[in-house]
Design a protein around this motif. Structure first.
Motif, PDB file in Angstrom:
ATOM      1  N   VAL A 162     -16.437  -9.332 -17.214  1.00 21.71           N
ATOM      2  CA  VAL A 162     -16.194  -8.731 -18.525  1.00 21.71           C
ATOM      3  C   VAL A 162     -14.910  -7.916 -18.469  1.00 21.71           C
ATOM      4  N   GLY A 163     -14.062  -8.061 -19.486  1.00 20.90           N
ATOM      5  CA  GLY A 163     -12.850  -7.247 -19.609  1.00 20.90           C
ATOM      6  C   GLY A 163     -12.942  -6.347 -20.826  1.00 20.90           C
ATOM      7  N   THR A 164     -12.001  -5.430 -20.929  1.00 16.43           N
ATOM      8  CA  THR A 164     -12.023  -4.452 -22.013  1.00 16.43           C
ATOM      9  C   THR A 164     -10.676  -4.402 -22.714  1.00 16.43           C
ATOM     10  N   ALA A 165     -10.697  -4.484 -24.051  1.00 19.75           N
ATOM     11  CA  ALA A 165      -9.476  -4.512 -24.847  1.00 19.75           C
ATOM     12  C   ALA A 165      -9.476  -3.411 -25.888  1.00 19.75           C
ATOM     13  N   THR A 166      -8.298  -2.867 -26.156  1.00 19.65           N
ATOM     14  CA  THR A 166      -8.155  -1.882 -27.238  1.00 19.65           C
ATOM     15  C   THR A 166      -7.318  -2.437 -28.386  1.00 19.65           C
ATOM     16  N   THR A 167      -6.795  -3.650 -28.216  1.00 18.71           N
ATOM     17  CA  THR A 167      -6.032  -4.334 -29.269  1.00 18.71           C
ATOM     18  C   THR A 167      -6.397  -5.811 -29.248  1.00 18.71           C
ATOM     19  N   VAL A 168      -6.027  -6.512 -30.321  1.00 15.85           N
ATOM     20  CA  VAL A 168      -6.276  -7.950 -30.375  1.00 15.85           C
ATOM     21  C   VAL A 168      -5.482  -8.660 -29.289  1.00 15.85           C
ATOM     22  N   ALA A 169      -4.237  -8.251 -29.079  1.00 15.78           N
ATOM     23  CA  ALA A 169      -3.406  -8.884 -28.053  1.00 15.78           C
ATOM     24  C   ALA A 169      -4.038  -8.760 -26.671  1.00 15.78           C
ATOM     25  N   GLU A 170      -4.625  -7.603 -26.377  1.00 18.33           N
ATOM     26  CA  GLU A 170      -5.299  -7.435 -25.082  1.00 18.33           C
ATOM     27  C   GLU A 170      -6.516  -8.348 -24.975  1.00 18.33           C
ATOM     28  N   ALA A 171      -7.258  -8.489 -26.067  1.00 23.57           N
ATOM     29  CA  ALA A 171      -8.428  -9.371 -26.055  1.00 23.57           C
ATOM     30  C   ALA A 171      -8.015 -10.816 -25.817  1.00 23.57           C
ATOM     31  N   VAL A 172      -6.931 -11.243 -26.454  1.00 25.29           N
ATOM     32  CA  VAL A 172      -6.434 -12.601 -26.270  1.00 25.29           C
ATOM     33  C   VAL A 172      -6.005 -12.814 -24.814  1.00 25.29           C
ATOM     34  N   ALA A 173      -5.341 -11.812 -24.232  1.00 28.82           N
ATOM     35  CA  ALA A 173      -4.912 -11.904 -22.837  1.00 28.82           C
ATOM     36  C   ALA A 173      -6.112 -12.015 -21.904  1.00 28.82           C
ATOM     37  N   LEU A 174      -7.162 -11.283 -22.181  1.00 26.48           N
ATOM     38  CA  LEU A 174      -8.370 -11.349 -21.356  1.00 26.48           C
ATOM     39  C   LEU A 174      -9.054 -12.701 -21.490  1.00 26.48           C
ATOM     40  N   ASP A 175      -9.115 -13.218 -22.706  1.00 24.54           N
ATOM     41  CA  ASP A 175      -9.700 -14.537 -22.935  1.00 24.54           C
ATOM     42  C   ASP A 175      -8.923 -15.594 -22.149  1.00 24.54           C
ATOM     43  N   ALA A 176      -7.606 -15.528 -22.216  1.00 26.42           N
ATOM     44  CA  ALA A 176      -6.767 -16.470 -21.481  1.00 26.42           C
ATOM     45  C   ALA A 176      -6.914 -16.288 -19.974  1.00 26.42           C
ATOM     46  N   VAL A 182     -15.613  -9.947 -23.740  1.00 26.70           N
ATOM     47  CA  VAL A 182     -14.650  -8.869 -23.895  1.00 26.70           C
ATOM     48  C   VAL A 182     -15.278  -7.719 -24.680  1.00 26.70           C
ATOM     49  N   VAL A 183     -15.049  -6.514 -24.195  1.00 27.40           N
ATOM     50  CA  VAL A 183     -15.441  -5.309 -24.927  1.00 27.40           C
ATOM     51  C   VAL A 183     -14.270  -4.920 -25.826  1.00 27.40           C
ATOM     52  N   ALA A 184     -14.515  -4.848 -27.127  1.00 29.78           N
ATOM     53  CA  ALA A 184     -13.505  -4.391 -28.078  1.00 29.78           C
ATOM     54  C   ALA A 184     -13.712  -2.897 -28.267  1.00 29.78           C
ATOM     55  N   SER A 185     -12.872  -2.101 -27.611  1.00 30.49           N
ATOM     56  CA  SER A 185     -13.058  -0.650 -27.554  1.00 30.49           C
ATOM     57  C   SER A 185     -12.178   0.051 -28.572  1.00 30.49           C
ATOM     58  N   GLY A 186     -12.792   0.516 -29.659  1.00 35.08           N
ATOM     59  CA  GLY A 186     -12.053   1.209 -30.700  1.00 35.08           C
ATOM     60  C   GLY A 186     -11.650   2.614 -30.284  1.00 35.08           C
ATOM     61  N   MET A 187     -10.722   3.179 -31.051  1.00 36.81           N
ATOM     62  CA  MET A 187     -10.186   4.493 -30.702  1.00 36.81           C
ATOM     63  C   MET A 187     -11.230   5.597 -30.808  1.00 36.81           C
ATOM     64  N   VAL A 211     -12.953  -4.953 -34.207  1.00 34.67           N
ATOM     65  CA  VAL A 211     -13.979  -5.940 -33.856  1.00 34.67           C
ATOM     66  C   VAL A 211     -13.827  -7.265 -34.598  1.00 34.67           C
ATOM     67  N   PRO A 212     -13.748  -7.286 -35.939  1.00 34.12           N
ATOM     68  CA  PRO A 212     -13.667  -8.594 -36.598  1.00 34.12           C
ATOM     69  C   PRO A 212     -12.391  -9.353 -36.265  1.00 34.12           C
ATOM     70  N   GLN A 213     -11.302  -8.627 -36.010  1.00 29.79           N
ATOM     71  CA  GLN A 213     -10.065  -9.301 -35.628  1.00 29.79           C
ATOM     72  C   GLN A 213     -10.195  -9.939 -34.242  1.00 29.79           C
ATOM     73  N   VAL A 214     -10.845  -9.249 -33.330  1.00 29.34           N
ATOM     74  CA  VAL A 214     -11.056  -9.805 -31.999  1.00 29.34           C
ATOM     75  C   VAL A 214     -12.003 -11.002 -32.073  1.00 29.34           C
ATOM     76  N   VAL A 215     -13.065 -10.879 -32.868  1.00 34.13           N
ATOM     77  CA  VAL A 215     -14.006 -11.985 -33.038  1.00 34.13           C
ATOM     78  C   VAL A 215     -13.275 -13.239 -33.510  1.00 34.13           C
ATOM     79  N   ASP A 216     -12.326 -13.072 -34.432  1.00 29.19           N
ATOM     80  CA  ASP A 216     -11.576 -14.207 -34.956  1.00 29.19           C
ATOM     81  C   ASP A 216     -10.561 -14.760 -33.964  1.00 29.19           C
ATOM     82  N   ALA A 217     -10.145 -13.934 -33.000  1.00 30.63           N
ATOM     83  CA  ALA A 217      -9.022 -14.305 -32.131  1.00 30.63           C
ATOM     84  C   ALA A 217      -9.425 -14.914 -30.797  1.00 30.63           C
TER      85      ALA A 217
END
Length: 373
Positions: A162-176, A182-187, A211-217
């Motif tokens: 499991v990885g942790t992201a604070t932005t959509v770009a980080e979530a995409v990088a973790l997925d790749a 992925v944990v989508a960690s809000g501010m 969260v919804p942006q990460v879900v879509d990405a």
């Protein structure tokens, strides 16, 4: 947790991935994790997590042994990935300067001043090796994308990554990067902001926008974190597409946590209505309840108007992890004395919603937000 709450959460991608009964994850606390709380969440049907910040190989092995004694259910071990900006050593003069700023707190607590250590953190590669050997069901990471060979090694051993992201770009990088969720960690989240592609100050996206942006990405399951403390937050996160929620402060405030009674009392008090982002206690941006030491160290940093020969203002707060190590020499004593003025009171923005004192009750409260179809 009662049988009706255990079965009210239907199986989904996260529960099938983790082998758990319910889609709730305990936030991994770096420094205040406890075997008792981790086991309580796992035994309650969720995924208990244990933060390994500052743990050497022997401590990791011993912790895994204790966790297996405490629970037969799946649990996660969490590691901090080095970002490359960590201070590995300081000149003695710089160390002495930073220590001088903190001297009043050592004096107040009746502690001698520490000597400069050989290192401020255990070796990351040794941590990884010990964690893989410990064989938790899940290994989670913050502050980056785990190396491909690490992900492969974990998968070979049957571990979920499991990885942790604070932005959509980080979530995409973790997925790749091959992680499984992925944990989508809000501010709103308490503790350190775990951003890694851009500075934390430029990565402050609220949970319910993130969260919804990460879900879509991404293709992988998403775990929502930050600002979730009761059934309403759980329901909102799931409605936005999150497969599960990760909760920190609400569990930290329970009797099973490693937080001392004075800390837990603050989490249950009106003081929890306000949190701030600060680098004062660790050198990295983190969210906590404001207290005297945060105010004083922040003021000291702002008043550092002395200019070096090169024309650069001199810092009064050490960089990470030196500052965390330095304040860590007196914060445990402050905690032992119940002196919340000199502790790190990490907490998220939903802490004021906390009402429960046991892990089982927190789980039941969260799962009461499960939609009834």
């Amino acid at each position: 947790m009662t049988p009706e709450h255990r079965t009210s959460a239907r199986p989904n991608r996260i529960t099938e991935l983790f082998g758990t009964d319910v889609p709730v994850v305990l936030g991994p606390f770096g420094g205040v994790s406890s075997v008792e709380l981790t086991a309580a969440v796992s035994d309650g049907g969720g995924l208990g997590s244990y933060g390994l910040y500052g743990y050497g190989a022997d401590a990791i092995r011993n912790t895994a042994v204790e966790l297996r004694k405490a629970t037969a259910k799946p649990f996660a071990l969490n590691l901090w990935i080095p970002t490359g900006d960590e201070t590995t050593s300081l000149p003695q003069t710089a160390f002495d300067q930073y220590l001088e700023t903190l001297k009043p707190y050592f004096d107040e607590l009746g502690l001698p001043l520490p000597h400069m250590p050989d290192r401020y953190l255990p070796d990351y590669d040794e941590q990884v090796e010990a964690t893989l050997a410990a064989g938790p069901a899940v290994v989670s990471f913050v502050f980056g994308v785990p190396a491909p060979e690490l992900v492969e090694a974990a998968h070979r051993r049957g571990m979920v990554v499991v990885g942790t992201a604070t932005t959509v770009a980080e979530a995409v990088a973790l997925d790749a990067g091959g992680v499984d969720a992925v944990v989508a960690s809000g501010m709103e989240s308490g503790g350190h902001r775990v951003s890694f592609l851009k500075p934390a100050e430029e990565s402050l996206i609220g949970t319910f926008a993130l969260v919804p942006q990460v879900v879509d990405a991404v293709r992988i399951p998403v775990i929502a974190a930050g600002g979730i403390a009761d059934r309403r937050g759980y329901a909102a996160a799931r409605a936005l597409g999150a497969d599960a929620v990760q909760v920190g402060s609400a569990f930290l405030a329970t009797r099973e946590s490693a937080a001392v009674p004075a800390y837990r009392a603050v989490l249950h008090s009106p003081a929890a209505r306000e949190t701030v982002l600060t680098r004062a206690l660790s050198g990295r941006l983190a969210r906590g309840i404001p207290n005297r030491i945060i105010a004083e160290l922040s003021a000291a940093e702002l008043s550092a108007v002395e200019v070096s020969d090169a024309g650069i203002a001199e810092r009064r707060i050490a960089p990470f992890p030196a500052q965390n190590w330095l304040t860590g020499r007196f914060r445990p004593q402050a905690a032992a004395q119940g002196n919340t003025d000199l502790m790190s009171l990490w907490a998220g923005q939903a802490t004021a919603l906390i009402r429960h004192h046991s892990a089982a009750d927190v789980l039941a409260e969260l799962l009461a937000g499960t939609p009834v179809l």
